[in-house]
Design a protein around this motif. Structure first.
Motif, short mmCIF file in Angstrom:
data_model
loop_
_atom_site.label_atom_id
_atom_site.label_comp_id
_atom_site.label_asym_id
_atom_site.label_seq_id
_atom_site.Cartn_x
_atom_site.Cartn_y
_atom_site.Cartn_z
N MET A 90 -36.26 -9.31 53.71
CA MET A 90 -35.93 -10.85 54.29
C MET A 90 -36.15 -10.47 55.77
N PRO A 91 -37.06 -11.12 56.43
CA PRO A 91 -37.30 -10.72 57.96
C PRO A 91 -36.18 -11.29 58.90
N ASP A 92 -35.62 -12.57 58.37
CA ASP A 92 -34.88 -13.37 59.16
C ASP A 92 -33.56 -12.26 59.42
N GLN A 93 -33.36 -11.34 58.82
CA GLN A 93 -32.11 -10.51 58.90
C GLN A 93 -31.98 -9.86 60.40
N PHE A 94 -33.37 -9.38 60.78
CA PHE A 94 -33.64 -8.69 61.80
C PHE A 94 -33.18 -9.83 63.20
N LYS A 95 -33.36 -10.85 63.09
CA LYS A 95 -32.90 -11.90 64.16
C LYS A 95 -31.72 -11.60 64.25
N TYR A 96 -30.69 -11.91 63.49
CA TYR A 96 -29.27 -11.93 63.46
C TYR A 96 -28.73 -10.35 64.08
N TRP A 97 -29.39 -9.38 63.30
CA TRP A 97 -29.10 -8.16 63.90
C TRP A 97 -29.36 -8.12 65.56
N ALA A 98 -30.51 -8.35 65.81
CA ALA A 98 -30.80 -8.48 67.27
C ALA A 98 -30.04 -9.19 67.94
N GLY A 99 -29.64 -10.44 67.65
CA GLY A 99 -28.74 -11.42 68.32
C GLY A 99 -27.32 -10.57 68.45
N VAL A 100 -26.66 -9.94 67.36
CA VAL A 100 -25.38 -9.41 67.60
C VAL A 100 -25.38 -8.26 68.71
N ASN A 101 -26.52 -7.48 68.52
CA ASN A 101 -26.43 -6.36 69.40
C ASN A 101 -26.91 -6.49 70.94
N ALA A 102 -27.72 -7.77 70.98
CA ALA A 102 -27.86 -8.43 72.50
C ALA A 102 -26.40 -8.83 72.83
N ILE A 103 -25.63 -9.43 72.11
CA ILE A 103 -24.34 -9.80 72.73
C ILE A 103 -23.29 -8.70 72.85
N ARG A 104 -23.33 -7.71 72.03
CA ARG A 104 -22.31 -6.71 71.99
C ARG A 104 -22.92 -5.63 73.19
N SER A 105 -23.97 -5.48 73.53
CA SER A 105 -24.63 -4.87 74.55
C SER A 105 -24.33 -5.37 76.05
N GLY A 106 -24.01 -6.71 76.16
CA GLY A 106 -23.86 -7.43 77.30
C GLY A 106 -25.13 -8.04 77.61
N ASP A 107 -26.41 -7.66 77.15
CA ASP A 107 -27.49 -8.35 77.65
C ASP A 107 -27.58 -10.02 77.52
N LEU A 108 -26.80 -10.42 76.51
CA LEU A 108 -26.62 -11.84 76.35
C LEU A 108 -25.04 -12.11 76.38
N GLY A 109 -24.81 -13.08 77.10
CA GLY A 109 -23.44 -13.58 77.07
C GLY A 109 -22.81 -14.54 76.05
N LEU A 110 -21.50 -14.38 75.41
CA LEU A 110 -21.14 -14.92 74.44
C LEU A 110 -21.36 -16.43 74.41
N ILE A 111 -20.82 -16.95 75.63
CA ILE A 111 -20.93 -18.43 75.86
C ILE A 111 -22.44 -18.84 75.86
N GLU A 112 -23.33 -17.96 76.45
CA GLU A 112 -24.66 -18.17 76.74
C GLU A 112 -25.34 -18.31 75.27
N ALA A 113 -25.03 -17.40 74.46
CA ALA A 113 -25.76 -17.35 73.01
C ALA A 113 -24.96 -18.61 72.47
N PHE A 114 -23.70 -19.09 72.53
CA PHE A 114 -23.42 -20.04 71.71
C PHE A 114 -23.81 -21.31 72.31
#
Length: 328
Positions: free
Chosen positions: A1-25
């Motif tokens: 199910m390819p949608d899984q990669f979108k969530y995985w990429a989103g979590v890694n972007a937030i954890r790595s600091g490439d995307l802010g938590l508030i910005e993502a939300f």
């Protein structure tokens, strides 16, 4: 199910600091908003979608113990929760469905306990993660609280009146709702890989009402065995037949024991299935969107109507007790 990669990429972007938590939300993208909930969970950064799937497994296990401690389970609903194949599948994947299920069940549970503020708090994440479910569960939680269904039931007359009001509302809203429903039908069909030219639009008010009244049961049962186009869908089709049989047995027992409480949950199931039945065509998507509502129906019908077995036993039916006894 390819949608899984979108969530995985989103979590890694937030954890790595490439995307802010508030910005993502605050992005307005449901994938990123769901990813923020995963990102704040106290687990190592997932190295693959499979790793992120363990986050959902953790939520699934926690939800089990919450319902266990709160004595919501009966023998029937406990085993259904543990053995329902679709739930086992989707709670092990890195998708948002487990988060949605978690907050939906907690919202109803707190409404059942008359803790309306906590119920509202659990409803808010649903609005950001999947707004359709918010507009389905919101009115249900409100009615559940107003009528105190767990203790008093709704009453068949009130349920019938609400059903009639719903039908009248469907007719009255058709001129406004029909274009929106057709828009969502096309969008969902295209998202699932279909050609927009192949979609059959709802043609008028009578067709809108007819499909609104009939699409719910089909959505609850599809895919049927002869409609399956893959091995997974073929397995799911037989799961559907088994689940429909269990739902029938639970509903029959609830009708015998407490029709007033059952009436409310029948309205809930019909309402939710009809809404999704109007816009969802893909069989896999149908299974994925359907299973949280099936779980909620089974858990709370069994809890409110004290369903401890699928078939009645005349010698013991007057002495059946919930799986958990109070300490009083």
């Amino acid at each position: 199910m390819p949608d899984q990669f979108k969530y995985w990429a989103g979590v890694n972007a937030i954890r790595s600091g490439d995307l802010g938590l508030i910005e993502a939300f605050s992005s307005g993208e449901t994938v990123l908003q769901a990813s923020t909930f995963f990102a704040v969970m106290p687990f190592p950064t997932p190295v693959s979608p499979i790793s992120l799937g363990f986050y959902n497994t953790f939520i699934y296990i926690n939800l089990f113990f919450i319902l266990y401690v709160k004595r919501v389970f009966t023998k029937v609903s406990l085993w259904f929760y543990l053995l329902f194949p679709s739930m086992a599948l989707y709670t092990a994947l890195s998708l948002r469905e487990t988060l949605i299920l978690f907050f939906m069940i907690l919202a109803v549970t707190y409404a059942r306990e008359s803790k309306i503020f906590k119920s509202i708090l659990c409803m808010l994440p649903i609005y950001f993660i999947k707004f359709q479910n918010f507009y389905i569960v919101g009115p249900v939680v409100l009615l559940y609280f107003i009528f105190n269904v767990a203790k008093k039931g709704m009453g068949l007359t009130k349920a019938l009146i609400i059903g009639v009001i719903g039908l009248i509302s469907l007719l009255a809203s058709a001129p406004i709702a029909l274009p929106l429903v057709n828009q969502f039908r096309v969008a969902m069909f295209v998202e699932d890989g279909g050609d927009p030219k192949d979609i059959e639009l709802i043609s008028g008010v009578s067709d809108f009402v007819l499909q609104g009244l009939t699409s719910g049961f089909y959505f609850l049962s599809k895919p049927l065995p002869w409609e399956a186009t893959s091995a997974l869908q073929f397995i799911q089709s037989f799961e559907n037949l088994l689940v429909l049989g269990i739902l029938f047995l639970i509903t029959r027992q609830a009708w015998i024991k407490s029709p007033d409480r059952l009436a409310f949950w029948l309205l809930f199931l019909a309402f939710s299935m009809s809404i999704y039945g109007l816009v969802v065509f893909n069989y896999g998507t149908a299974v994925r969107y359907r299973y949280p509502f099936v779980i909620i129906y089974v858990i709370f019908v069994c809890a409110d109507c004290n369903i401890t077995r699928l078939r009645s036993n005349k010698r013991t039916e007057n002495y059946t007790q919930p799986i958990f006894k109070s300490s009083e």
